[in-house]
Design an enzyme around this catalytic site. Structure first.
Site, PDB file in Angstrom:
ATOM      1  N   GLY A  10       0.801  -1.220   0.000  1.00 31.29           N
ATOM      2  CA  GLY A  10       0.000   0.000   0.000  1.00 31.29           C
ATOM      3  C   GLY A  10       0.832   1.268   0.000  1.00 31.29           C
ATOM      4  N   ASN A  11       2.075   1.173   0.534  1.00 33.92           N
ATOM      5  CA  ASN A  11       2.937   2.357   0.560  1.00 33.92           C
ATOM      6  C   ASN A  11       3.362   2.799  -0.834  1.00 33.92           C
ATOM      7  OD1 ASN A  11       4.559  -0.086   0.586  1.00 33.92           O
ATOM      8  ND2 ASN A  11       6.333   1.237   0.774  1.00 33.92           N
ATOM      9  N   LYS A 128      -9.309  -8.624   8.218  1.00 33.14           N
ATOM     10  CA  LYS A 128      -8.621  -7.828   7.198  1.00 33.14           C
ATOM     11  C   LYS A 128      -8.869  -6.340   7.422  1.00 33.14           C
ATOM     12  CE  LYS A 128      -6.424  -6.817   3.413  1.00 33.14           C
ATOM     13  NZ  LYS A 128      -4.961  -6.838   3.427  1.00 33.14           N
ATOM     14  N   LYS A 213      -3.924  -9.671  -0.079  1.00 31.75           N
ATOM     15  CA  LYS A 213      -3.267  -9.611  -1.389  1.00 31.75           C
ATOM     16  C   LYS A 213      -2.021 -10.480  -1.455  1.00 31.75           C
ATOM     17  CE  LYS A 213       0.478  -6.500  -1.381  1.00 31.75           C
ATOM     18  NZ  LYS A 213       0.902  -6.649  -0.037  1.00 31.75           N
ATOM     19  N   LYS A 275       2.662 -12.013   4.985  1.00 28.63           N
ATOM     20  CA  LYS A 275       3.740 -11.989   3.989  1.00 28.63           C
ATOM     21  C   LYS A 275       4.650 -13.206   4.155  1.00 28.63           C
ATOM     22  CE  LYS A 275       3.728  -6.962   3.439  1.00 28.63           C
ATOM     23  NZ  LYS A 275       2.312  -6.880   3.815  1.00 28.63           N
TER      24      LYS A 275
END
Length: 312
Positions: A10-11, A128, A213, A275
């Protein structure tokens, strides 16, 4: 050509505390795509995935405010809207960057549906994070007034959480394979994909959820038999004891070592945990390498000079 699935965080779209406007996203992407273009010039065919938690959450906020004028859309439709808008911005900015370098490549955005199980336990336990950060007082007020489920997110504030079922299959996988096999750079699986369930008659139906994601990206990387899975985030490495005086960057770890560190609670559920979990999933299934690193260090990471490398 080597095939890499690259999950951008998102960054890459919005910086912390920044106004979440289309102009800000485009400006940030102008920097992001330079690193992606470097990978393409180094001989990688890319399938680019991206998050949408902040963007889909902002749409939900907008629609809540306007609900007396226009009916809000279900979350799966908002997932599709963010796939289209973010995919458009990525394809345009990356195409322009490649063109400025004298490189001509076809780039396509594939609207992607991801099959989930209607009975997934994630529907009973929303986890989420979506939308903006709130302080605790505001979060509890929103929870009482709107019935939203609010949780603290990795020390960064409070956010609304929605169901996040496990991704099982990619509806458009054959189209994605065909395009990657014909020299296309793709944006696919955006925001974790649009969550759908398969009904008894074989037809598909959207459900209210946002798929993680990184988990969806790992699934896509497996199905494409990618040579490399890259998860790009805000930090150069995954760490143990992150944020503490004795924090330590992880450089090269095996799947078994990664699992042990997960069990010991080193990774925050709302940020690094999925992740690491997704990297393990890809490596276990393919025997190939996954790398977690920052956007700025991606080239050095591929050269083995940065990032957390997870191998079998």
């Amino acid at each position: 050509m080597k095939k890499a699935v690259v999950a951008i965080g998102g960054n890459a779209l919005n910086k912390p505390g920044e106004k979440p406007s289309a102009e800000a996203m485009k400006k940030n992407l102008l920097g992001t795509v330079k690193h992606l273009a470097d990978l393409i010039e180094d001989g990688y065919d890319l399938v680019i995935t991206h998050g949408n938690g902040p963007q889909v959450g902002n749409l939900l906020v907008q629609q809540e405010i306007a609900k007396d004028t226009l009916p809000p859309f279900p979350i799966d439709v908002n997932d599709a809207m963010t796939q289209g808008s973010i995919g458009y911005l990525i394809t345009q900015t990356l195409g322009n960057e490649l063109k400025s370098r004298g490189t001509e490549r076809q780039i396509a955005c594939v609207l992607t549906q991801i099959i989930v199980d209607r009975n997934d336990p994630g529907f009973e336990n929303p986890t989420k994070p979506v939308g903006p950060f709130y302080d605790e007082e505001t979060a509890k007020k929103l929870q009482a007034e709107k019935g939203w489920i609010m949780k603290e997110d990795a020390g960064r504030g409070w956010r609304r959480v929605v169901p996040s079922p496990k991704p099982l299959d990619v509806v458009e996988i054959e189209a994605i394979k065909a395009l990657t096999g014909n020299d296309f750079i793709l944006v696919a699986g955006g925001g974790g994909g649009i969550p759908v369930v398969k009904k008894d008659d074989g037809t598909l139906e959207g459900v209210e959820a946002v798929i993680d994601k990184d988990r969806a990206s790992a699934l896509l990387a497996r199905l494409l038999d990618a040579d490399l899975f890259l998860i790009l985030t805000a930090v150069d490495h995954a760490y143990i004891n992150f944020g503490k005086p004795d924090q330590k960057a992880l450089e090269r770890i095996s799947v078994n070592e990664a699992k042990k560190l997960m069990d010991e609670g080193h990774f925050a559920k709302g940020s690094m945990y999925p992740k690491i979990e997704s990297a393990i999933d890809f490596v276990e299934s393919t025997g190939k390498e996954a790398i977690i690193t920052s956007l700025e260090k991606v080239k050095e990471a591929i050269q083995g000079k940065s990032g957390t490398h997870i191998t079998k």
